[in-house]
Motif scaffolding. Structure first.
Motif, mmCIF file in Angstrom:
data_model
loop_
_atom_site.group_PDB
_atom_site.id
_atom_site.type_symbol
_atom_site.label_atom_id
_atom_site.label_comp_id
_atom_site.label_asym_id
_atom_site.label_seq_id
_atom_site.Cartn_x
_atom_site.Cartn_y
_atom_site.Cartn_z
ATOM 1 N N ARG A 170 5.040 0.921 3.277
ATOM 2 C CA ARG A 170 4.106 0.786 4.391
ATOM 3 C C ARG A 170 4.408 -0.458 5.217
ATOM 4 O O ARG A 170 4.855 -1.482 4.696
ATOM 5 N N SER A 171 4.127 -0.346 6.508
ATOM 6 C CA SER A 171 4.214 -1.475 7.413
ATOM 7 C C SER A 171 2.982 -1.456 8.314
ATOM 8 O O SER A 171 2.742 -0.449 8.994
ATOM 9 N N ASN A 199 4.756 -2.174 -7.655
ATOM 10 C CA ASN A 199 4.072 -2.485 -6.393
ATOM 11 C C ASN A 199 4.817 -3.560 -5.619
ATOM 12 O O ASN A 199 5.019 -3.456 -4.404
ATOM 13 N N ARG A 200 5.205 -4.613 -6.324
ATOM 14 C CA ARG A 200 5.876 -5.730 -5.656
ATOM 15 C C ARG A 200 7.231 -5.318 -5.093
ATOM 16 O O ARG A 200 7.596 -5.717 -3.980
ATOM 17 N N GLU A 203 6.651 -3.305 -1.950
ATOM 18 C CA GLU A 203 6.255 -4.150 -0.818
ATOM 19 C C GLU A 203 7.452 -4.924 -0.265
ATOM 20 O O GLU A 203 7.599 -5.085 0.955
ATOM 21 N N ALA A 207 8.880 -4.388 3.518
ATOM 22 C CA ALA A 207 8.939 -5.518 4.445
ATOM 23 C C ALA A 207 10.349 -5.721 4.980
ATOM 24 O O ALA A 207 10.557 -5.984 6.170
#
Length: 214
Positions: A170-171, A199-200, A203, A207
């Protein structure tokens, strides 16, 4: 007096055995491991303390093992972060992610599908229904492949994938792709496993991709 009366009396008079310390040597109870053998109360208490110490040692060893495993994973995530920072394009981010997960994390099968922000929807092999499902995930999905389409994200390795982890990318709140990890081991990714590091990683990858597409 019955047994409950005796127990109640000893609880309400904690100094009783201290005042009558000779009872520790005179009273005997069954040995905790050898039922036919009688031992003193003091020896029985010693056995109880030894059992507690063994349990604490096992718990400490388990905590140390978990700590070492977390340190190892943290190191791998850090190396992935550095590699992503050095990647200069979407293509190099993709290659860095696949190489890191396969080589450093020992994940045999990695799929990275993009349908927005950094790719045109028509270039993506993920159906609209699957995109909506991925977007609905609030945590990584871990478990068996749910459909033929999900398995197909691993290309030629699809027939060998028995468990997987799916991470939405997601962004700014928009789901634009997914990172899929697959294994031939049914228990490599299972529903009850922790997803903190997954999760990390998701992300970080999201990103990096969003930054290169800007």
């Amino acid at each position: 007096m019955n047994a409950e009366d005796v127990a109640h009396y000893l609880r309400t008079h904690p100094d009783f055995l201290n005042e009558h310390h000779e009872l520790f040597a005179e009273l005997t109870v069954p040995h905790p491991r050898h039922g036919g053998q009688a031992i003193s109360l003091a020896e029985r208490q010693l056995h109880a303390l030894r059992d507690k110490i063994r349990l604490l040692e096992l718990k400490l060893a388990e905590l140390i093992r978990f700590g070492e495993e977390n340190d190892d994973i943290s190191g791998k995530v850090h190396r992935l972060s550095v590699t992503l920072l050095l990647a200069g394009s979407v293509a190099s981010v993709r290659q860095a992610v696949i190489s890191s997960l396969q080589d450093d994390f020992a994940v045999p099968h990695v799929g990275l599908e993009l349908w927005a922000v950094v790719a045109q929807p028509e270039a993506c092999g993920v159906s609209e229904a699957a995109r909506r499902h991925i977007d609905s995930l609030r945590h990584p999905y871990c478990g068996a492949p749910e459909s033929i389409e999900v398995a197909s994200w691993f290309g030629e390795a699809a027939p060998h994938v028995r468990s997987l982890a799916l991470m939405p990318l997601r962004s700014q709140g928009v789901c634009f792709g997914l990172l899929a990890l697959g294994s031939a081991e049914p228990e490599r990714f299972y529903p009850e496993m922790g997803t903190l590091y997954l999760n990390r990683i998701g992300e970080l990858v999201a990103a990096a991709l969003a930054a290169r597409a800007a």
